[in-house]
Design a protein around this motif. Structure first.
Motif, short mmCIF file in Angstrom:
data_model
loop_
_atom_site.label_atom_id
_atom_site.label_comp_id
_atom_site.label_asym_id
_atom_site.label_seq_id
_atom_site.Cartn_x
_atom_site.Cartn_y
_atom_site.Cartn_z
N LEU A 102 -17.63 23.99 -12.29
CA LEU A 102 -17.34 25.24 -11.60
C LEU A 102 -18.18 26.40 -12.14
N ASP B 53 -15.73 26.39 -5.54
CA ASP B 53 -16.42 27.67 -5.74
C ASP B 53 -16.41 28.50 -4.45
N ALA C 220 -16.84 20.50 -6.44
CA ALA C 220 -17.05 21.74 -7.17
C ALA C 220 -17.58 22.83 -6.24
#
Length: 415
Positions: A260, A371, A367
């Motif tokens: 992340l 995000d 990820a």
């Protein structure tokens, strides 16, 4: 027969002793939707479920009634203990595969006997027209359960984790004629295809198990969830609900959280959990971890969802059984991040604005989605989201079960 002359809905739930979860939610919703429902819980019932069933006016029967049913339940308990011992004794790969599988065959037989005890008990409780449904049924020995239970019934089979071995197949052949008294309901096409290949003589249909109770999350629950976990309203939260079972891909979540670039709160609930993995997540720079171990009551679970900007469902590619977490998100109004593990589910969710899909087993893809959630929150699902997933209302499901049971009894369901 009920006071208004309608057929009585008899629900068998062998796992009513477990707290919360997908199956208990459906049990309660059906009992609330259909007055006079009889609930058979051969292994007992959790306190939260007990109170809710009483409030719904359901008639609850625990244990077994009658000598044959009590004998079946006692034998099931003995076999379950024998299986537990065998699984620990034969866990080593030094044992032949057939030996290592034998405890699971004993478990399958034990589950069949529990169902038989419950079916016989249900038969004693209602003398008139009835629709008997095993909400969490074993994936095998369908005819044996019907023969020993003495009742025509519907069976929801949620997955096929264990198949009948040679000895159990011989036992099943002895009860082959009783298979005509069984109607199997499969929550997904994948489970249906597995059942048809294993039991071509048993009538199977696809029917979503989860029901829409119409109780979407309220603003109070959104605010209460943030307050309960001490999370500011401006910060992003995802929840990872339920125990970490083999069909869930916790490894891909583990790797994704380490990639992340945006700060993210992660609420983890359920049992079992891996404490080593949780400790690793707690040390990650971008992760703020909140853990609520153990099965949760529905009230607490709704606070978890209320605090979250999305719920995360990560499964291994090819897992095709119904996800209660996906269904919860649709009916309660929670955005969803989900792996594309099941083509049928992906097709239904692909263009929904409240859903973000990621490639199963790909931590970088997950990820990136997480995000993006921080930068641009997802809208909540609309009121038609449950229908998009094929979820009936509780009243619609109860009517379907009663109508299908009547057709089975009349011999009109022939596959």
């Amino acid at each position: 027969m009920s006071d208004n002359g309608e057929e009585v809905l008899v629900l068998v739930e062998p796992y009513a002793f477990r707290r919360g979860g997908h199956h208990q939610h459906a049990l309660l919703a059906l009992a609330q939707a259909r007055g006079g429902t009889v609930v058979i819980a051969p292994n007992g019932v959790a306190r939260d479920t007990l109170n809710a069933l009483h409030q719904a006016g359901a008639r609850l029967v625990t244990g077994a009634a009658g000598l044959p049913a009590r004998a079946f339940l006692w034998a099931a308990g003995f076999l379950a203990h024998l299986s537990w011992v065998g699984q620990r004794l034969f866990r080593s790969r030094w044992w032949p595969r057939a030996v290592r599988r034998s405890p699971h065959q004993v478990t399958l037989l034990a589950r069949c006997l529990v169902e038989a005890a419950a079916l016989r008990t249900g038969g004693r409780q209602v003398s008139g027209p009835r629709a008997v449904v095993v909400l969490t049924a074993s994936e095998g020995l369908h005819g044996v359960a019907a023969l020993l239970g003495g009742v025509s019934h519907l069976r929801f089979v949620h997955e096929t984790s264990t198949t009948e071995g040679t000895c159990l197949r011989m036992l099943a052949r002895l009860a082959r004629r009783a298979e005509r008294r069984v109607f199997v309901l499969c929550p997904t096409p994948a489970v249906h295809d597995q059942m048809v290949s294993l039991f071509p003589r048993v009538v199977c249909r696809v029917r979503v198990f989860a029901v829409d109770d119409g109780r979407r999350l309220t603003e109070h629950e959104h605010d209460g969830g943030r307050l309960a976990f001490d999370i500011p309203g401006s910060e992003t939260v995802v929840c990872l609900v339920g125990g970490w079972w083999p069909h869930k891909d916790i490894a891909v979540v583990d790797q994704a959280l380490g990639l992340l670039t945006e700060p993210l709160h992660v609420i983890v609930t359920g049992h079992p959990l891996d404490e080593d993995v949780l400790a690793r997540w707690a040390d990650l720079k971008q992760v703020r971890l909140h853990v609520e171990p153990g099965p949760l009551s529905e009230a607490v679970l709704r606070l978890v969802y209320g605090a979250s900007d999305a719920t995360l469902v990560a499964r291994h590619a090819g897992v095709g059984k119904e996800s209660g977490l996906v269904m919860d998100a649709a009916q309660w109004g929670v955005p969803l991040i989900v792996s594309d593990h099941d083509p049928h589910l992906t097709a239904r969710l692909g263009d929904a604005p409240w859903v973000r899909l990621f490639t199963a087993g790909d931590p970088r893809a997950l990820a990136a989605v997480l995000d993006d959630l921080v930068r641009l929150p997802l809208p909540p699902p609309g009121h038609r989201a449950p229908a998009r997933l094929g979820m009936p209302t509780a009243a619609e499901q109860a009517d379907f079960l009663i109508d299908t049971a009547a057709r089975l009894t009349a011999g009109k369901e022939d596959g």
